[in-house]
Design a protein around this motif. Structure first.
Motif, PDB file in Angstrom:
ATOM      1  N   VAL A  33      -1.734   0.120   9.832  1.00 45.94           N
ATOM      2  CA  VAL A  33      -0.360  -0.393   9.941  1.00 45.94           C
ATOM      3  C   VAL A  33      -0.310  -1.850   9.494  1.00 45.94           C
ATOM      4  N   GLY A  38       2.694  -3.964   8.158  1.00 46.79           N
ATOM      5  CA  GLY A  38       3.355  -3.864   9.448  1.00 46.79           C
ATOM      6  C   GLY A  38       3.182  -5.115  10.288  1.00 46.79           C
ATOM      7  N   GLY A  80       1.756   7.546  16.036  1.00 48.25           N
ATOM      8  CA  GLY A  80       2.537   6.397  16.467  1.00 48.25           C
ATOM      9  C   GLY A  80       2.228   6.083  17.915  1.00 48.25           C
ATOM     10  N   GLN A 102       4.106   0.929  16.565  1.00 47.26           N
ATOM     11  CA  GLN A 102       3.581   1.226  15.238  1.00 47.26           C
ATOM     12  C   GLN A 102       3.558   2.717  14.980  1.00 47.26           C
ATOM     13  N   ASP A 104       2.283   5.621  11.761  1.00 45.78           N
ATOM     14  CA  ASP A 104       1.417   5.825  10.610  1.00 45.78           C
ATOM     15  C   ASP A 104       2.146   5.401   9.330  1.00 45.78           C
ATOM     16  N   PRO A 105       1.586   4.447   8.576  1.00 50.96           N
ATOM     17  CA  PRO A 105       2.270   3.988   7.362  1.00 50.96           C
ATOM     18  C   PRO A 105       2.430   5.090   6.318  1.00 50.96           C
ATOM     19  N   ARG A 107       3.481   7.910   6.944  1.00 49.20           N
ATOM     20  CA  ARG A 107       4.613   8.729   7.392  1.00 49.20           C
ATOM     21  C   ARG A 107       5.887   7.901   7.571  1.00 49.20           C
ATOM     22  N   GLN A 108       5.897   6.681   7.041  1.00 50.38           N
ATOM     23  CA  GLN A 108       7.091   5.843   7.121  1.00 50.38           C
ATOM     24  C   GLN A 108       8.273   6.573   6.502  1.00 50.38           C
ATOM     25  N   GLY A 109       9.423   6.433   7.113  1.00 52.23           N
ATOM     26  CA  GLY A 109      10.630   7.055   6.604  1.00 52.23           C
ATOM     27  C   GLY A 109      10.843   8.472   7.096  1.00 52.23           C
ATOM     28  N   GLY A 113       9.549   6.379  13.920  1.00 53.25           N
ATOM     29  CA  GLY A 113       9.894   5.204  14.723  1.00 53.25           C
ATOM     30  C   GLY A 113      11.001   5.516  15.712  1.00 53.25           C
TER      31      GLY A 113
END
Length: 180
Positions: A33, A38, A80, A102, A104-105, A107-109, A113
């Motif tokens: 992250v 992040g 996360g 945080q 997992d980058p 899985r962003q979008g 979150g």
């Protein structure tokens, strides 16, 4: 990336048993992250040996029941996590601070979150019987917009409280959300 790209069911763990595997998994995610840009307590680049002592310190407070760990899982993998940090002052037991949020980058979008904050909300209301949550975000990351969309309001700023580099200082934005 949309939520349809997730390969498995998303689960929620609250205060799971703290094992060496959990420490390693959380530390690895934290490094990824941070190194992906992040804002979760460190400044990139970081390594596992730099982050691991902080993970262990955080989990020590989970082990002793002081703080509450909320994690999202996909299968057996943590995707996360964050901590609901308690207040040491007895009159302040009605609220906690959300720390180290945080996901997992990779899985962003995908809405993780928001799902993590929804899990935090459920734990805060139903398990901990809290009245409010607070958190801090680093300015210049866009994170404040995310939290505003999830019901938090800005209640203050600590100007230039976060040193990113010798000539890059950011505000620490204090946010708050009533639960009741």
């Amino acid at each position: 990336m949309s939520s349809s790209t997730l390969t498995g069911e998303i689960g929620v763990l609250v205060d799971p048993p703290v094992t060496a595997d959990l420490v390693n998994e959380m530390t690895d995610l934290w490094v990824r992250v941070t190194n992906a840009g992040g804002s979760a307590g460190f400044v990139a680049p970081v390594t596992v040996p730099e982050v691991r002592p902080t993970t262990v310190s955080i989990l020590a407070r989970v082990i002793d029941g002081t703080d509450t760990l909320v994690a999202l899982t996909e299968g057996e993998t943590i995707v996360g996590w964050c901590v609901l940090a308690s207040n040491d002052s007895p009159p302040r037991q009605g609220w906690r601070t959300v720390r180290h949020v945080q996901v997992d980058p990779d899985r962003q979008g995908a809405g993780l979150g928001g799902r993590l904050l929804a899990a935090v909300d459920t734990v805060a209301r139903s398990v901990l019987a809290l009245e409010a949550l607070s958190l801090k975000v680093r300015s210049g990351t866009g994170a404040e917009e995310f939290y505003l969309r999830h019901g938090f309001v800005e209640v203050g700023r600590l100007p230039q409280a976060v040193k990113i580099s010798a000539d890059d200082y950011r505000d620490d934005i204090i946010m708050w959300r009533r639960l009741r």
